[in-house]
Motif scaffolding. Sequence first.
Motif, PDB file in Angstrom:
ATOM      1  N   ILE A 217       0.792  -1.208  -0.101  1.00 37.85           N
ATOM      2  CA  ILE A 217       0.077   0.094  -0.269  1.00 37.85           C
ATOM      3  C   ILE A 217       0.794   1.415  -0.126  1.00 37.85           C
ATOM      4  O   ILE A 217       1.772   1.325   0.832  1.00 37.85           O
ATOM      5  N   HIS A 218       0.673   2.153  -0.867  1.00 35.15           N
ATOM      6  CA  HIS A 218       1.339   3.394  -0.902  1.00 35.15           C
ATOM      7  C   HIS A 218       0.437   4.388   0.204  1.00 35.15           C
ATOM      8  O   HIS A 218      -0.546   4.460   0.201  1.00 35.15           O
ATOM      9  N   PRO A 219       1.104   4.719   1.266  1.00 39.96           N
ATOM     10  CA  PRO A 219       0.402   5.210   2.432  1.00 39.96           C
ATOM     11  C   PRO A 219      -0.551   6.481   2.078  1.00 39.96           C
ATOM     12  O   PRO A 219      -1.345   6.865   2.540  1.00 39.96           O
ATOM     13  N   LEU A 220       0.051   7.159   1.049  1.00 41.44           N
ATOM     14  CA  LEU A 220      -0.635   8.573   0.642  1.00 41.44           C
ATOM     15  C   LEU A 220      -1.909   8.411  -0.200  1.00 41.44           C
ATOM     16  O   LEU A 220      -2.842   9.246  -0.189  1.00 41.44           O
ATOM     17  N   THR A 221      -2.249   6.928  -0.595  1.00 43.38           N
ATOM     18  CA  THR A 221      -3.285   6.761  -1.151  1.00 43.38           C
ATOM     19  C   THR A 221      -4.468   6.833  -0.160  1.00 43.38           C
ATOM     20  O   THR A 221      -5.798   6.705  -0.529  1.00 43.38           O
ATOM     21  N   LYS A 222      -4.085   6.769   1.071  1.00 41.99           N
ATOM     22  CA  LYS A 222      -4.944   6.685   2.359  1.00 41.99           C
ATOM     23  C   LYS A 222      -5.433   7.710   2.846  1.00 41.99           C
ATOM     24  O   LYS A 222      -5.934   8.287   3.930  1.00 41.99           O
ATOM     25  N   GLN A 223      -4.468   9.023   2.271  1.00 43.49           N
ATOM     26  CA  GLN A 223      -4.384  10.451   2.932  1.00 43.49           C
ATOM     27  C   GLN A 223      -4.964  11.353   1.752  1.00 43.49           C
ATOM     28  O   GLN A 223      -4.658  12.518   1.862  1.00 43.49           O
ATOM     29  N   GLY A 224      -5.894  10.948   0.826  1.00 41.58           N
ATOM     30  CA  GLY A 224      -6.528  11.794  -0.178  1.00 41.58           C
ATOM     31  C   GLY A 224      -5.601  12.098  -1.441  1.00 41.58           C
ATOM     32  O   GLY A 224      -5.956  12.949  -2.088  1.00 41.58           O
ATOM     33  N   GLY A 229       1.879  11.689  -8.293  1.00 40.96           N
ATOM     34  CA  GLY A 229       3.173  12.207  -9.131  1.00 40.96           C
ATOM     35  C   GLY A 229       4.387  12.653  -8.315  1.00 40.96           C
ATOM     36  O   GLY A 229       4.645  12.087  -7.067  1.00 40.96           O
ATOM     37  N   CYS A 230       5.226  13.541  -8.787  1.00 39.45           N
ATOM     38  CA  CYS A 230       6.096  14.034  -8.059  1.00 39.45           C
ATOM     39  C   CYS A 230       5.649  14.872  -6.882  1.00 39.45           C
ATOM     40  O   CYS A 230       4.758  15.457  -6.996  1.00 39.45           O
ATOM     41  N   GLU A 231       6.410  14.876  -5.757  1.00 42.70           N
ATOM     42  CA  GLU A 231       5.770  15.598  -4.515  1.00 42.70           C
ATOM     43  C   GLU A 231       5.799  17.158  -4.881  1.00 42.70           C
ATOM     44  O   GLU A 231       4.716  17.732  -4.261  1.00 42.70           O
ATOM     45  N   THR A 232       6.604  17.797  -5.692  1.00 41.65           N
ATOM     46  CA  THR A 232       6.508  19.147  -5.903  1.00 41.65           C
ATOM     47  C   THR A 232       5.082  19.758  -6.575  1.00 41.65           C
ATOM     48  O   THR A 232       4.929  20.930  -6.766  1.00 41.65           O
ATOM     49  N   CYS A 233       4.495  18.541  -7.374  1.00 44.38           N
ATOM     50  CA  CYS A 233       3.432  18.750  -8.272  1.00 44.38           C
ATOM     51  C   CYS A 233       2.260  18.046  -7.904  1.00 44.38           C
ATOM     52  O   CYS A 233       1.493  17.977  -8.909  1.00 44.38           O
ATOM     53  N   THR A 234       2.085  17.553  -6.814  1.00 41.67           N
ATOM     54  CA  THR A 234       0.839  16.605  -6.578  1.00 41.67           C
ATOM     55  C   THR A 234       0.345  17.134  -5.181  1.00 41.67           C
ATOM     56  O   THR A 234       1.082  17.432  -4.101  1.00 41.67           O
ATOM     57  N   LEU A 235      -1.152  17.305  -5.166  1.00 43.74           N
ATOM     58  CA  LEU A 235      -1.702  17.731  -3.928  1.00 43.74           C
ATOM     59  C   LEU A 235      -2.987  16.698  -3.400  1.00 43.74           C
ATOM     60  O   LEU A 235      -3.266  15.911  -4.584  1.00 43.74           O
ATOM     61  N   PRO A 236      -3.216  16.650  -2.480  1.00 41.85           N
ATOM     62  CA  PRO A 236      -4.746  15.784  -2.225  1.00 41.85           C
ATOM     63  C   PRO A 236      -5.818  16.312  -2.862  1.00 41.85           C
ATOM     64  O   PRO A 236      -5.848  17.710  -2.939  1.00 41.85           O
ATOM     65  N   VAL A 237      -6.664  15.717  -3.109  1.00 38.28           N
ATOM     66  CA  VAL A 237      -7.893  15.890  -3.765  1.00 38.28           C
ATOM     67  C   VAL A 237      -9.316  15.783  -2.806  1.00 38.28           C
ATOM     68  O   VAL A 237      -9.082  14.847  -1.841  1.00 38.28           O
ATOM     69  N   ALA A 238     -10.281  16.662  -2.870  1.00 41.18           N
ATOM     70  CA  ALA A 238     -11.333  16.240  -2.129  1.00 41.18           C
ATOM     71  C   ALA A 238     -12.280  15.085  -2.360  1.00 41.18           C
ATOM     72  O   ALA A 238     -12.139  14.593  -3.844  1.00 41.18           O
ATOM     73  N   GLU A 239     -12.938  14.514  -1.554  1.00 43.78           N
ATOM     74  CA  GLU A 239     -13.778  13.206  -2.189  1.00 43.78           C
ATOM     75  C   GLU A 239     -14.737  13.664  -3.238  1.00 43.78           C
ATOM     76  O   GLU A 239     -15.363  14.557  -3.186  1.00 43.78           O
ATOM     77  N   GLY A 240     -14.745  12.854  -4.279  1.00 43.77           N
ATOM     78  CA  GLY A 240     -15.508  13.276  -5.264  1.00 43.77           C
ATOM     79  C   GLY A 240     -15.072  13.962  -6.399  1.00 43.77           C
ATOM     80  O   GLY A 240     -15.745  14.036  -7.565  1.00 43.77           O
ATOM     81  N   GLU A 241     -13.924  14.381  -6.257  1.00 41.91           N
ATOM     82  CA  GLU A 241     -13.282  15.277  -7.355  1.00 41.91           C
ATOM     83  C   GLU A 241     -12.512  14.119  -8.184  1.00 41.91           C
ATOM     84  O   GLU A 241     -12.298  12.967  -7.804  1.00 41.91           O
ATOM     85  N   ASP A 242     -12.430  14.601  -9.670  1.00 38.19           N
ATOM     86  CA  ASP A 242     -11.452  13.889 -10.448  1.00 38.19           C
ATOM     87  C   ASP A 242     -10.213  13.247  -9.606  1.00 38.19           C
ATOM     88  O   ASP A 242      -9.433  14.195  -9.090  1.00 38.19           O
ATOM     89  N   PRO A 243      -9.776  11.980  -9.892  1.00 39.72           N
ATOM     90  CA  PRO A 243      -8.670  11.384  -9.322  1.00 39.72           C
ATOM     91  C   PRO A 243      -7.266  12.131  -9.363  1.00 39.72           C
ATOM     92  O   PRO A 243      -6.500  12.257  -8.582  1.00 39.72           O
ATOM     93  N   ARG A 244      -7.303  12.821 -10.688  1.00 37.05           N
ATOM     94  CA  ARG A 244      -6.133  13.378 -11.107  1.00 37.05           C
ATOM     95  C   ARG A 244      -6.124  15.028 -10.872  1.00 37.05           C
ATOM     96  O   ARG A 244      -5.421  15.561 -11.366  1.00 37.05           O
ATOM     97  N   ALA A 245      -7.135  15.422 -10.031  1.00 40.03           N
ATOM     98  CA  ALA A 245      -7.509  16.948 -10.096  1.00 40.03           C
ATOM     99  C   ALA A 245      -6.162  17.468  -9.190  1.00 40.03           C
ATOM    100  O   ALA A 245      -5.782  18.694  -9.184  1.00 40.03           O
ATOM    101  N   GLY A 246      -5.465  16.704  -8.172  1.00 43.14           N
ATOM    102  CA  GLY A 246      -4.228  17.204  -7.603  1.00 43.14           C
ATOM    103  C   GLY A 246      -2.796  17.094  -8.322  1.00 43.14           C
ATOM    104  O   GLY A 246      -2.011  17.534  -7.641  1.00 43.14           O
ATOM    105  N   ARG A 247      -2.851  16.641  -9.463  1.00 37.97           N
ATOM    106  CA  ARG A 247      -1.675  16.639 -10.353  1.00 37.97           C
ATOM    107  C   ARG A 247      -1.719  17.907 -11.072  1.00 37.97           C
ATOM    108  O   ARG A 247      -2.492  18.452 -11.849  1.00 37.97           O
ATOM    109  N   TRP A 248      -0.553  18.715 -10.888  1.00 40.51           N
ATOM    110  CA  TRP A 248      -0.234  19.986 -11.248  1.00 40.51           C
ATOM    111  C   TRP A 248      -1.384  20.916 -11.101  1.00 40.51           C
ATOM    112  O   TRP A 248      -1.813  21.922 -11.976  1.00 40.51           O
ATOM    113  N   ALA A 249      -1.851  21.012  -9.932  1.00 45.16           N
ATOM    114  CA  ALA A 249      -2.993  21.792  -9.527  1.00 45.16           C
ATOM    115  C   ALA A 249      -2.605  23.181  -9.651  1.00 45.16           C
ATOM    116  O   ALA A 249      -1.562  23.877  -9.528  1.00 45.16           O
ATOM    117  N   GLY A 250      -3.824  23.703 -10.422  1.00 47.71           N
ATOM    118  CA  GLY A 250      -3.559  25.492 -10.633  1.00 47.71           C
ATOM    119  C   GLY A 250      -2.937  25.758 -11.936  1.00 47.71           C
ATOM    120  O   GLY A 250      -2.638  26.843 -12.410  1.00 47.71           O
TER     121      GLY A 250
END
Length: 260
Positions: A217-224, A229-250
């Motif tokens: 288990i990748h522990p971050l998959t249980k933390q939103g 992807g890379c730590e510098t370009c990945t954010l957690p996403v809210a429940e129900g959001e597109d699973p890739r919404a946290g990639r290159w956010a903004g």
Amino acid sequence: MTSVNLLGGSANYRDPEISPEGQKNTAPLSSETARINEELVDKYAEKLYDETAENILDWANTHAPGDLAVTLSMENTVLAELAKDHLPRADFLFLDTGYHFKETIEVADQVEARYPEQQLVRALPILSRQEQDQTYGLNLYAKNSTACCRMRKVEPLAVSLSPYVGWITGLRRADGPTRAQAPALSLDQTGRLKISPIITWSLEDTERFIEDNDLIIHPLTKQGYPSIGCETCTLPVAEGEDPRAGRWAGQNKTECGLHS
């Protein structure tokens, strides 16, 4: 190359559209292998479009005219487990960008220990993080993420695929609109087979397979973080959001270039 001022002040850094010197391209396939790959896609792409992951990998094991690489992002290890049973001669290929979460590197180490029969190839970019900062300026990922992805993902993958006639990807149509019609079998730009066995899976299907097979288990998959992807370009996403919404956010960016 533009000179670089390493002592601070106004530095003239290299144009990020110009990659560093070194190998950046995939070696060409033989004309015979390219012909076979093209014939395989023409004949089987439609038949495999909605096939099961197991059947797709069994097909690849039988029909691929040479060695295959299983690409692993380490977000999950589903492909590693499937390959163990259905593509046992394939190598695992991990793009070690130098910007990963420490948890991602820990998962890669665990994969290497759990699947000793299959070689884990760690593809590295030409430049280290420090060398990239010195050459292109600090935090290129924030100023030109496309160039950063090209140098740290796209080009290392291209070079690392040279020994193989095809590669296995973790693409899922459920991951977002840019992937909604993705095929299970196609040719990449070099004529290599691009095979996506879990293309029909949902996130729930993936989680079920992980649980049923007691996978790493990748522990971050249980933390939103449903997409990592890379730590510098990945954010957690809210429940129900597109699973890739946290990639290159903004940023106006949804893909790193590996699948476009």
